[in-house]
Design a protein around this motif. Structure first.
Motif, PDB file in Angstrom:
ATOM      1  N   GLU A  51      -4.787  -6.031   1.435  1.00 15.36           N
ATOM      2  CA  GLU A  51      -4.955  -5.871   2.881  1.00 15.36           C
ATOM      3  C   GLU A  51      -6.238  -6.576   3.341  1.00 15.36           C
ATOM      4  N   TYR A  52      -7.298  -6.348   2.595  1.00 15.60           N
ATOM      5  CA  TYR A  52      -8.571  -6.987   2.970  1.00 15.60           C
ATOM      6  C   TYR A  52      -8.495  -8.502   2.784  1.00 15.60           C
ATOM      7  N   THR A 109       0.834  -1.205   0.000  1.00 18.89           N
ATOM      8  CA  THR A 109       0.000   0.000   0.000  1.00 18.89           C
ATOM      9  C   THR A 109       0.868   1.255   0.000  1.00 18.89           C
ATOM     10  N   ARG A 131      -6.659 -10.039   5.558  1.00 15.88           N
ATOM     11  CA  ARG A 131      -7.427 -10.133   6.805  1.00 15.88           C
ATOM     12  C   ARG A 131      -8.421 -11.287   6.742  1.00 15.88           C
ATOM     13  N   ILE A 132      -9.085 -11.390   5.602  1.00 21.85           N
ATOM     14  CA  ILE A 132     -10.059 -12.480   5.447  1.00 21.85           C
ATOM     15  C   ILE A 132      -9.337 -13.820   5.547  1.00 21.85           C
ATOM     16  N   LEU A 173      -4.381  -2.211  -1.304  1.00 25.39           N
ATOM     17  CA  LEU A 173      -5.535  -2.050  -0.420  1.00 25.39           C
ATOM     18  C   LEU A 173      -6.398  -3.313  -0.432  1.00 25.39           C
ATOM     19  N   ILE A 174      -6.646  -3.824  -1.628  1.00 28.30           N
ATOM     20  CA  ILE A 174      -7.428  -5.065  -1.735  1.00 28.30           C
ATOM     21  C   ILE A 174      -6.690  -6.196  -1.031  1.00 28.30           C
TER      22      ILE A 174
END
Ligand code: UDP
Ligand code: MG
Length: 318
Positions: free
Chosen positions: A287-288, A233, A291-292, A284-285
């Motif tokens: 990062e998500y 990021t 987390r998932i 950014l994606i």
């Protein structure tokens, strides 16, 4: 009476495991005020260590066996062992006589006297090949950065902790457990005790193949940290910014010097800016997704085929 639980992942150790148990008995005999249990986890070893363990468990009820259905690697095997722990202090040792068990009472001093939660041996001189040493140096460096580990603290194959640390670690149900990551999530009251390292008790060589070491490295890298994604990021943002500035420069350059070829400035500006933006969005994606991934990746850590002499919740006789 306080009890020690020795947790030993067993893999290719049919010739050494009995010796390890004998060392434990000898060491525990020095302090009669403590009871102990020896939890051996057969990590689906290709040799006959399971038969040896069965005999040991028959002869001594303090020897408990957790037999895994698949080879899952050391860290999963240790987690399986923790699920059978009943004692107050958990001691991690290897199955190949490399852990200096006779130093136990030295190792325990910081826990008994200074109220530390976890203590690990620190070896004066590492007795391992150059390649392996490089591998563990890289792992050490990564875990210092990724897990905010206290500098220079290397978890060795001989460590002890209070029971609550192990209970807390067991709450982690995801695959890819990574001992250091889990311990550091629980406590920072960790210290080391200097001692000498021993050679393996047989001539088998390390059970950690290059591929196992790389897998372990990836676990430490991704399972307990999303710092790599953050880096993406940040790099993306930087590129988008640079692209924007360079785009401005190109446009101004074109205005000052009309001889710059047609279309060049606008194309460059768009490419630079949009590439930076894409990198930023990917980060950014990521990062998500990271987390998932951390939250929902729930394939099993280990599969227990059967246990012997284990009375806690995981009892399963074949
Ligand atoms: N181990 C395991 N599963 C594996 C490989 C190793 O449980 O697939 C255990 C092994 O039984 C030992 C520990 O991990 O207790 C360390 O293994 P080894 O002595 O082969 O490696 P090194 O001492 O070189 O780190
Ligand atoms: Mg070893």
């Amino acid at each position: 009476m306080k009890t020690f639980s020795f947790v030993i992942p067993c893999y290719r150790s049919e010739h050494t495991i009995e010796k390890v148990a004998a060392e434990i008995r000898e060491t525990m005999a020095q302090r009669k005020e403590f009871d102990y249990e020896i939890i051996c986890v057969n990590d689906c070893s290709p040799d006959n260590v399971y038969d040896v363990l069965v005999k040991m468990a028959e002869a001594d009820k303090r020897v408990k066996v957790v037999n895994l259905a698949k080879n899952m690697g050391k860290h999963c095997a240790v987690m399986a062992g923790y699920s059978a722990v009943e004692g107050d202090y958990v001691v991690n040792i290897d199955d190949d006589c490399q852990s200096p068990v006779y130093e136990l009472w030295n190792l325990m001093k910081p826990i008994f006297e200074e109220d530390y939660d976890v203590v690990t041996a620190i070896y004066n001189e590492k007795k391992e090949s150059k390649g392996k040493k490089l591998g563990s140096d890289i792992n050490l460096w990564v875990s210092e950065i990724m897990l905010d580990k206290p500098k220079g603290l290397r978890f060795e194959n001989f460590s002890a902790m209070k029971r609550f640390v192990c209970d807390e670690m067991l709450k982690y149900k995801n695959p890819y457990p990574y001992m250091e990551g889990l311990i550091l999530q629980v406590t920072k009251r960790i210290t080391g005790v200097r001692m000498d390292q021993r050679e393996r008790g047989d001539d088998m060589g390390s059970g950690f193949t290059l591929s196992k070491s790389i897998k372990l490295f990836a676990n430490g890298f991704t399972s307990f940290s999303i710092k790599p994604l953050r880096v993406a990021t940040i790099v993306g943002t930087l590129f988008a910014f640079l692209g924007f500035v360079f785009g401005l420069y190109i446009i101004i350059h074109k205005i000052i010097d009309p001889s710059v070829p047609m279309g060049y400035s606008s194309t460059m500006a768009v490419i630079l800016f949009s590439n930076g933006l894409i990198m930023f969005l990917l980060g950014l994606i990521g990062e998500y997704v990271g987390r998932i991934f951390i939250c929902i990746n729930n394939s099993p850590q280990y599969v227990i085929r059967n246990t012997i002499n284990v009375s806690s919740g995981i009892e399963k006789e074949a």
